[in-house]
Every structure is written in structure tokens, then in C-alpha cells.
Design a protein around this motif. Structure first.
Motif, PDB file in Angstrom:
ATOM      1  N   GLU A   9       0.810  -1.220   0.000  1.00 28.84           N
ATOM      2  CA  GLU A   9       0.000   0.000   0.000  1.00 28.84           C
ATOM      3  C   GLU A   9       0.843   1.270   0.000  1.00 28.84           C
ATOM      4  O   GLU A   9       0.308   2.366  -0.210  1.00 28.84           O
ATOM      5  CB  GLU A   9      -0.961   0.006   1.193  1.00 28.84           C
ATOM      6  CG  GLU A   9      -0.290  -0.032   2.543  1.00 28.84           C
ATOM      7  CD  GLU A   9      -0.163  -1.438   3.078  1.00 28.84           C
ATOM      8  OE1 GLU A   9      -0.075  -1.605   4.313  1.00 28.84           O
ATOM      9  OE2 GLU A   9      -0.130  -2.381   2.272  1.00 28.84           O
ATOM     10  N   HIS A  10       2.156   1.132   0.248  1.00 28.47           N
ATOM     11  CA  HIS A  10       3.054   2.289   0.233  1.00 28.47           C
ATOM     12  C   HIS A  10       3.786   2.421  -1.107  1.00 28.47           C
ATOM     13  O   HIS A  10       4.613   3.320  -1.268  1.00 28.47           O
ATOM     14  CB  HIS A  10       4.080   2.181   1.359  1.00 28.47           C
ATOM     15  CG  HIS A  10       3.468   2.168   2.731  1.00 28.47           C
ATOM     16  ND1 HIS A  10       4.073   1.564   3.828  1.00 28.47           N
ATOM     17  CD2 HIS A  10       2.298   2.670   3.165  1.00 28.47           C
ATOM     18  CE1 HIS A  10       3.301   1.708   4.886  1.00 28.47           C
ATOM     19  NE2 HIS A  10       2.205   2.374   4.510  1.00 28.47           N
ATOM     20  N   LEU A 128      -7.212   2.448   2.052  1.00 33.58           N
ATOM     21  CA  LEU A 128      -8.003   3.678   2.077  1.00 33.58           C
ATOM     22  C   LEU A 128      -7.323   4.794   2.855  1.00 33.58           C
ATOM     23  O   LEU A 128      -7.777   5.943   2.802  1.00 33.58           O
ATOM     24  CB  LEU A 128      -9.384   3.402   2.683  1.00 33.58           C
ATOM     25  CG  LEU A 128     -10.295   2.455   1.892  1.00 33.58           C
ATOM     26  CD1 LEU A 128     -11.608   2.240   2.636  1.00 33.58           C
ATOM     27  CD2 LEU A 128     -10.554   3.019   0.500  1.00 33.58           C
ATOM     28  N   CYS A 129      -6.263   4.475   3.584  1.00 34.12           N
ATOM     29  CA  CYS A 129      -5.536   5.503   4.337  1.00 34.12           C
ATOM     30  C   CYS A 129      -4.620   6.320   3.434  1.00 34.12           C
ATOM     31  O   CYS A 129      -4.033   7.318   3.880  1.00 34.12           O
ATOM     32  CB  CYS A 129      -4.711   4.862   5.461  1.00 34.12           C
ATOM     33  SG  CYS A 129      -5.714   4.058   6.721  1.00 34.12           S
ATOM     34  N   LEU A 142     -12.753   6.770   4.105  1.00 34.73           N
ATOM     35  CA  LEU A 142     -13.009   5.795   5.161  1.00 34.73           C
ATOM     36  C   LEU A 142     -14.425   5.951   5.713  1.00 34.73           C
ATOM     37  O   LEU A 142     -15.123   4.966   5.955  1.00 34.73           O
ATOM     38  CB  LEU A 142     -11.983   5.948   6.286  1.00 34.73           C
ATOM     39  CG  LEU A 142     -10.626   5.306   6.024  1.00 34.73           C
ATOM     40  CD1 LEU A 142      -9.585   5.827   7.008  1.00 34.73           C
ATOM     41  CD2 LEU A 142     -10.723   3.786   6.126  1.00 34.73           C
ATOM     42  N   TYR A 143     -14.861   7.203   5.923  1.00 35.75           N
ATOM     43  CA  TYR A 143     -16.203   7.431   6.457  1.00 35.75           C
ATOM     44  C   TYR A 143     -17.267   6.973   5.462  1.00 35.75           C
ATOM     45  O   TYR A 143     -18.273   6.383   5.836  1.00 35.75           O
ATOM     46  CB  TYR A 143     -16.395   8.910   6.794  1.00 35.75           C
ATOM     47  CG  TYR A 143     -17.787   9.195   7.326  1.00 35.75           C
ATOM     48  CD1 TYR A 143     -18.167   8.753   8.589  1.00 35.75           C
ATOM     49  CD2 TYR A 143     -18.717   9.867   6.544  1.00 35.75           C
ATOM     50  CE1 TYR A 143     -19.450   8.977   9.071  1.00 35.75           C
ATOM     51  CE2 TYR A 143     -20.009  10.100   7.016  1.00 35.75           C
ATOM     52  CZ  TYR A 143     -20.364   9.654   8.280  1.00 35.75           C
ATOM     53  OH  TYR A 143     -21.632   9.873   8.746  1.00 35.75           O
ATOM     54  N   ARG A 144     -17.032   7.252   4.171  1.00 37.62           N
ATOM     55  CA  ARG A 144     -17.992   6.827   3.148  1.00 37.62           C
ATOM     56  C   ARG A 144     -18.078   5.302   3.118  1.00 37.62           C
ATOM     57  O   ARG A 144     -19.160   4.722   2.994  1.00 37.62           O
ATOM     58  CB  ARG A 144     -17.561   7.364   1.783  1.00 37.62           C
ATOM     59  CG  ARG A 144     -18.605   7.140   0.681  1.00 37.62           C
ATOM     60  CD  ARG A 144     -18.142   7.684  -0.654  1.00 37.62           C
ATOM     61  NE  ARG A 144     -17.831   9.101  -0.598  1.00 37.62           N
ATOM     62  CZ  ARG A 144     -16.616   9.612  -0.762  1.00 37.62           C
ATOM     63  NH1 ARG A 144     -15.585   8.812  -1.004  1.00 37.62           N
ATOM     64  NH2 ARG A 144     -16.410  10.912  -0.687  1.00 37.62           N
ATOM     65  N   PHE A 145     -16.925   4.643   3.244  1.00 39.77           N
ATOM     66  CA  PHE A 145     -16.900   3.181   3.253  1.00 39.77           C
ATOM     67  C   PHE A 145     -17.664   2.625   4.457  1.00 39.77           C
ATOM     68  O   PHE A 145     -18.564   1.791   4.317  1.00 39.77           O
ATOM     69  CB  PHE A 145     -15.451   2.689   3.269  1.00 39.77           C
ATOM     70  CG  PHE A 145     -15.294   1.230   3.627  1.00 39.77           C
ATOM     71  CD1 PHE A 145     -15.766   0.239   2.776  1.00 39.77           C
ATOM     72  CD2 PHE A 145     -14.678   0.850   4.800  1.00 39.77           C
ATOM     73  CE1 PHE A 145     -15.629  -1.104   3.094  1.00 39.77           C
ATOM     74  CE2 PHE A 145     -14.542  -0.489   5.131  1.00 39.77           C
ATOM     75  CZ  PHE A 145     -15.017  -1.465   4.278  1.00 39.77           C
ATOM     76  N   PHE A 146     -17.336   3.101   5.669  1.00 45.52           N
ATOM     77  CA  PHE A 146     -17.952   2.550   6.876  1.00 45.52           C
ATOM     78  C   PHE A 146     -19.424   2.951   7.010  1.00 45.52           C
ATOM     79  O   PHE A 146     -20.235   2.175   7.507  1.00 45.52           O
ATOM     80  CB  PHE A 146     -17.169   2.979   8.113  1.00 45.52           C
ATOM     81  CG  PHE A 146     -15.920   2.162   8.345  1.00 45.52           C
ATOM     82  CD1 PHE A 146     -16.006   0.822   8.662  1.00 45.52           C
ATOM     83  CD2 PHE A 146     -14.663   2.738   8.241  1.00 45.52           C
ATOM     84  CE1 PHE A 146     -14.868   0.052   8.865  1.00 45.52           C
ATOM     85  CE2 PHE A 146     -13.515   1.983   8.455  1.00 45.52           C
ATOM     86  CZ  PHE A 146     -13.617   0.637   8.766  1.00 45.52           C
ATOM     87  N   LEU A 156      -6.753   5.547  12.648  1.00 45.85           N
ATOM     88  CA  LEU A 156      -7.592   6.287  11.704  1.00 45.85           C
ATOM     89  C   LEU A 156      -8.792   5.449  11.281  1.00 45.85           C
ATOM     90  O   LEU A 156      -9.927   5.927  11.243  1.00 45.85           O
ATOM     91  CB  LEU A 156      -6.761   6.689  10.470  1.00 45.85           C
ATOM     92  CG  LEU A 156      -7.498   7.436   9.357  1.00 45.85           C
ATOM     93  CD1 LEU A 156      -8.055   8.753   9.881  1.00 45.85           C
ATOM     94  CD2 LEU A 156      -6.559   7.682   8.186  1.00 45.85           C
ATOM     95  N   ILE A 157      -8.554   4.189  10.980  1.00 44.42           N
ATOM     96  CA  ILE A 157      -9.638   3.318  10.537  1.00 44.42           C
ATOM     97  C   ILE A 157     -10.668   3.145  11.639  1.00 44.42           C
ATOM     98  O   ILE A 157     -11.874   3.268  11.414  1.00 44.42           O
ATOM     99  CB  ILE A 157      -9.057   1.944  10.113  1.00 44.42           C
ATOM    100  CG1 ILE A 157      -8.169   2.120   8.878  1.00 44.42           C
ATOM    101  CG2 ILE A 157     -10.170   0.946   9.844  1.00 44.42           C
ATOM    102  CD1 ILE A 157      -7.492   0.849   8.435  1.00 44.42           C
ATOM    103  N   THR A 158     -10.218   2.859  12.866  1.00 49.20           N
ATOM    104  CA  THR A 158     -11.138   2.646  13.986  1.00 49.20           C
ATOM    105  C   THR A 158     -11.950   3.898  14.273  1.00 49.20           C
ATOM    106  O   THR A 158     -13.166   3.841  14.508  1.00 49.20           O
ATOM    107  CB  THR A 158     -10.357   2.228  15.242  1.00 49.20           C
ATOM    108  OG1 THR A 158      -9.562   1.075  14.938  1.00 49.20           O
ATOM    109  CG2 THR A 158     -11.291   1.888  16.384  1.00 49.20           C
ATOM    110  N   ALA A 159     -11.293   5.063  14.241  1.00 52.10           N
ATOM    111  CA  ALA A 159     -11.986   6.320  14.550  1.00 52.10           C
ATOM    112  C   ALA A 159     -13.121   6.589  13.570  1.00 52.10           C
ATOM    113  O   ALA A 159     -14.229   6.975  13.952  1.00 52.10           O
ATOM    114  CB  ALA A 159     -10.982   7.476  14.534  1.00 52.10           C
ATOM    115  N   GLN A 160     -12.867   6.369  12.277  1.00 54.21           N
ATOM    116  CA  GLN A 160     -13.901   6.619  11.272  1.00 54.21           C
ATOM    117  C   GLN A 160     -15.027   5.586  11.360  1.00 54.21           C
ATOM    118  O   GLN A 160     -16.201   5.891  11.102  1.00 54.21           O
ATOM    119  CB  GLN A 160     -13.287   6.619   9.868  1.00 54.21           C
ATOM    120  CG  GLN A 160     -12.268   7.728   9.637  1.00 54.21           C
ATOM    121  CD  GLN A 160     -12.861   9.104   9.884  1.00 54.21           C
ATOM    122  OE1 GLN A 160     -13.991   9.378   9.504  1.00 54.21           O
ATOM    123  NE2 GLN A 160     -12.104   9.971  10.528  1.00 54.21           N
TER     124      GLN A 160
END
Length: 265
Positions: A9-10, A128-129, A142-146, A156-160
């Protein structure tokens, strides 16, 4: 060569990184296949699906269908999403039993509410990050996905995910191991669920030992979970029967079905 140790991903967008050559290399790597199978097994286990009926699962970032193979072996149905055309082409060639959709999960989950009994994603959400285009905003994607996943690891993933309405948290298997350590983001909808306990976390008096157990019984065609051993005759017959129930064309069973062929000279 300095970049060979960097995570995929990098190194570029997934639809470009996983070209035809990389997709085939990924799918034919025995270590990758083993890790995918182990993580898929654990992810499905954490879902706590009912044992008395098959379920419909969404596989986010399904790739060439390695994780979907385990879902099918467990008797469930699945739909896979992936952004890489080359990965999905390999999945089609492998004749996976799930349905496939070419889509960017950062644009949301395009399915009607309440369609799936559960969702798994193996080594995909972290993509997605990244902001691979000027128009990409990782928090918004991320928000749109979750938020769309809510109707149908780590900070970041958990927060969104929590912002979108999920409850739950992170389950870590074998936290003290450098190789076996795995992270699972467990999310619950509605009433707060009990967060599953990570493997290899008990110690002292209640230490949980994951060691081999010996028995005098001889089991030829079943593994520890009672499932047919992969590539055995029983496993092949069960897979053919599943495909018949799905309305697919399958060759008739004969006495040669599943028989190992002698090597050619």
C-alpha cells in the motif's frame, strides 16, 4: 532495491500495483495462500455466524478469491469487491464460487440495506488511508466506506468506523509474537456486542496452550473442525455438490473422482 521491503500500500495505488504479473505472483505464492487462509478462518470465526444455515458475506478487497475459497468451504455464499481488474481476472480463471464486482470501496458499498449477514476484509482496508489522487481524502473515503457498510487497523480506521455508528474494537491474536501476531477490527451494529478474546492472550494459572494434541484415533479425511481435508475425495465431492446447488454445470461423479494420478515419465 531499497523499496522491496515496503508494504504494497506504500508503493502505489492497488489497481496499478496489482497488475497481471503481480496478481498471478500473489495468488501462486504458497506463503500468501497459507496466511490468507488462516486470517480468513479467524475472521469468519469472529463473526459468530449461525451454524444451522448458510450466510451471505461481503468480502471487501477480495482479490483473486483466496479468502472467498475459505468462505465457500464453510458452506456460505459471498460477493467480493476489488479495485484491481487483474486480480478479478485471476479469480474468474480460478472459477471461484462467489460473485465478483469491480469497484472502489472508497466510493462506498453499492448494495441495498440489510443484504449481508456479515463482512470480512483481509489486508485491504488500510489502502483507504492513502491519498493516491488529488481528489482523495482518506478520512472522507473511510467514512464513506464505513457509513455505507453500516446499512448493508489502526487509529484512523477505527476512529472513522466509530464515527459511522459502529461499536466494538480491536482484537489482537498472539500479541507477544512477532510473526503470529494478527489484528482484527471487530465491529458491531445496534446493541453493543461482547468483544471476542484474542488467541494466545491468557497466561499464568489460566494460560491457554495452543499445542498439538495426540490421540489414538485415526482420521483420514477430516480435520480438527470436522471439515473434509482439502483436495481429498470428500472435499471435491462437497465442492461439486455446492456448485450444483448454485445451478452451475458440473461433471458427473465417477469412481475416478478425487483419485490421485500417477506422475508421468
Amino acid at each position: 532495491m531499497a523499496g522491496s521491503g515496503r508494504r504494497p500500500e506504500h508503493r502505489g495505488p492497488p489497481e496499478l500495483f496489482y497488475d497481471e504479473a503481480e496478481a498471478r505472483k500473489y495468488t501462486q505464492n504458497s506463503r500468501v495462500v497459507e496466511i490468507q487462509s488462516q486470517m480468513s478462518e479467524r475472521a469468519v470465526e469472529l463473526l459468530g455466524l449461525p451454524q444451522d444455515r448458510p450466510c451471505l458475506l461481503l468480502d471487501v478487497g477480495c482479490g483473486s478469491g483466496l479468502s472467498g475459497d475459505y468462505i465457500s468451504e464453510e458452506g456460505h455464499y459471498w460477493i467480493g469487491m476489488d479495485i484491481s481488474p487483474a486480480m478479478l481476472d485471476v479469480a474468474v480463471e480460478r472459477e471461484v464460487e462467489g460473485d465478483l464486482l469491480l469497484a472502489d470501496v472508497g466510493d462506498g458499498i453499492p448494495f441495498r440495506p440489510g443484504m449481508f449477514d456479515g463482512c470480512i476484509s483481509i489486508s485491504a482496508v488500510q489502502w483507504l488511508c492513502n491519498a493516491d489522487k488529488k481528489s482523495h481524502s482518506p478520512p472522507k473515503r473511510l467514512y464513506r466506506f464505513f457509513s455505507t457498510l453500516y446499512t448493508a487497523l489502526l487509529e484512523l480506521i477505527t476512529a472513522q468506523a466509530m464515527r459511522a455508528g459502529f461499536t466494538g474494537g480491536m482484537v489482537v491474536d498472539y500479541p507477544n509474537s512477532t510473526k503470529a501476531k494478527k489484528f482484527f477490527l471487530c465491529l458491531f451494529v445496534g446493541a453493543s456486542g461482547i468483544l471476542p478474546k484474542g488467541l494466545g492472550t491468557e497466561c499464568a494459572d489460566g494460560e491457554e496452550m495452543h499445542q498439538a494434541k495426540f490421540t489414538n484415533e485415526r482420521t483420514r479425511f477430516r480435520n480438527a473442525k470436522g471439515k473434509s481435508v482439502k483436495k481429498s475425495r470428500d472435499w471435491i465431492l462437497e465442492k461439486k455438490e455446492r456448485r450444483r446447488r448454485q445451478g452451475k454445470e458440473v461433471r458427473a461423479d465417477t469412481k475416478y473422482t478425487g483419485r490421485k494420478r500417477r506422475p508421468r515419465f
